[in-house]
Design an enzyme around this catalytic site. Sequence first.
Site, PDB file in Angstrom:
ATOM      1  N   HIS A 106      38.313  30.438  22.552  1.00 31.79           N
ATOM      2  CA  HIS A 106      39.572  30.001  21.922  1.00 31.79           C
ATOM      3  C   HIS A 106      40.715  30.970  22.191  1.00 31.79           C
ATOM      4  CE1 HIS A 106      38.019  26.530  19.746  1.00 31.79           C
ATOM      5  NE2 HIS A 106      36.910  27.226  19.521  1.00 31.79           N
TER       6      HIS A 106
ATOM      7  N   ASP B  76      50.147  16.447  27.362  1.00 35.67           N
ATOM      8  CA  ASP B  76      48.828  16.865  26.916  1.00 35.67           C
ATOM      9  C   ASP B  76      48.139  17.640  28.037  1.00 35.67           C
ATOM     10  OD1 ASP B  76      46.715  16.228  24.622  1.00 35.67           O
ATOM     11  OD2 ASP B  76      45.660  16.179  26.543  1.00 35.67           O
TER      12      ASP B  76
ATOM     13  N   ASN C 118      38.454  25.763  26.118  1.00 34.07           N
ATOM     14  CA  ASN C 118      37.995  26.394  24.880  1.00 34.07           C
ATOM     15  C   ASN C 118      36.491  26.611  24.877  1.00 34.07           C
ATOM     16  OD1 ASN C 118      40.339  26.900  23.411  1.00 34.07           O
ATOM     17  ND2 ASN C 118      40.432  24.821  22.588  1.00 34.07           N
TER      18      ASN C 118
ATOM     19  N   ASP D 112      44.223  29.689  23.329  1.00 30.29           N
ATOM     20  CA  ASP D 112      45.512  30.013  22.691  1.00 30.29           C
ATOM     21  C   ASP D 112      46.497  30.560  23.706  1.00 30.29           C
ATOM     22  OD1 ASP D 112      44.457  29.205  20.304  1.00 30.29           O
ATOM     23  OD2 ASP D 112      44.120  31.224  19.521  1.00 30.29           O
TER      24      ASP D 112
ATOM     25  N   GLU E 203      46.566  20.471  21.653  1.00 26.44           N
ATOM     26  CA  GLU E 203      47.087  20.829  22.975  1.00 26.44           C
ATOM     27  C   GLU E 203      48.197  19.891  23.421  1.00 26.44           C
ATOM     28  OE1 GLU E 203      43.480  18.144  23.783  1.00 26.44           O
ATOM     29  OE2 GLU E 203      44.165  19.564  22.271  1.00 26.44           O
TER      30      GLU E 203
END
Length: 325
Positions: A210, A197, A205, A214, A240
């Site tokens: 975002h 993670d 973010n 990404d 994530e």
Amino acid sequence: DTALPTYQQGHDQPQLLSTYRAMIPVLRDSGQLERAIEIGLNSLALQEHLTGLDMNRRLAVLESQHRQQEAARQIELLQRDLKIQALGLKQEELKRWIAVGAVVSLAMIVGLLGMRYRESQQLGRRLERANQALLSSQSELSQAHAELGRKAEALARAASTDVLTGAANRRAFLERFGEAWDQATSNGEELSLVLIDIDDFKKVNDTLGHAVGDAALCALADCLHSQLRPDTALARWGGEEFAVLVPDANAAAAAALSERLRAAVARMVRKDLPPLTVSIGVASLAGRRLARPEALFEEADGALYEAKAAGRDRVRVARGLTAAG
């Protein structure tokens, strides 16, 4: 398609050919390409058969005409001979009629040979066109088959791949995990699960947007892939979080692999991304008989939570398991 067996069992082959030709565009438009291909091949075979029957009938008619003309010529010669004998015609006149008959016969033979030659040329041209049509159809069939293969392969990849990162998706990972679980529990083999993670991903973010988030997910997936064997299952588990399946590896080996992955991510430098770290949880069968496969995910998730609680950017092995280091 329902009435097709009736036409196939009957004797009206031209009607069957028309039925085939009408079915092909309908099957193609409805997406039944393999059926359309089958009907197309049947149509070509039936058309060649009907063409052969038509040519045989024409040749039979020509041969019948030739025999009739030959019989008429023989009757005419006989009648002339009888008339010559009866009238006592001179030998020169008889010779003249014989010569005329010979010329007529020769002309008829030449005419018949010319007709046969022209017919054979027309037949050759028709056969050549039919052969070209067959070759074209075979080429189209090969292209359609290749296109179907490409589409099937693309659909299979899309069904098992995460669109953003290119890693396997959750569904594909669970299929691989199920196979590995059955083999490990049946044969008493080792099996380890690694959950990864990104630390503070929400902050990435929220502060950078975002699009950067990404890009961070894609960069992480590439980094993890670079540290794993090509056949190792890596999947985006959700958000994530990523998952790695490590068959034939105990807790110590899986923890060592996880530490290598953690260190590789920590070393990753990208101008378009902030520094990234990951927390990793490891769980292994370790010779145990777990009642259900989900228990291994729960243990790995618990170890991941401990890594987060201990300060992030570290590896933790599920409680009750041992790992070197």
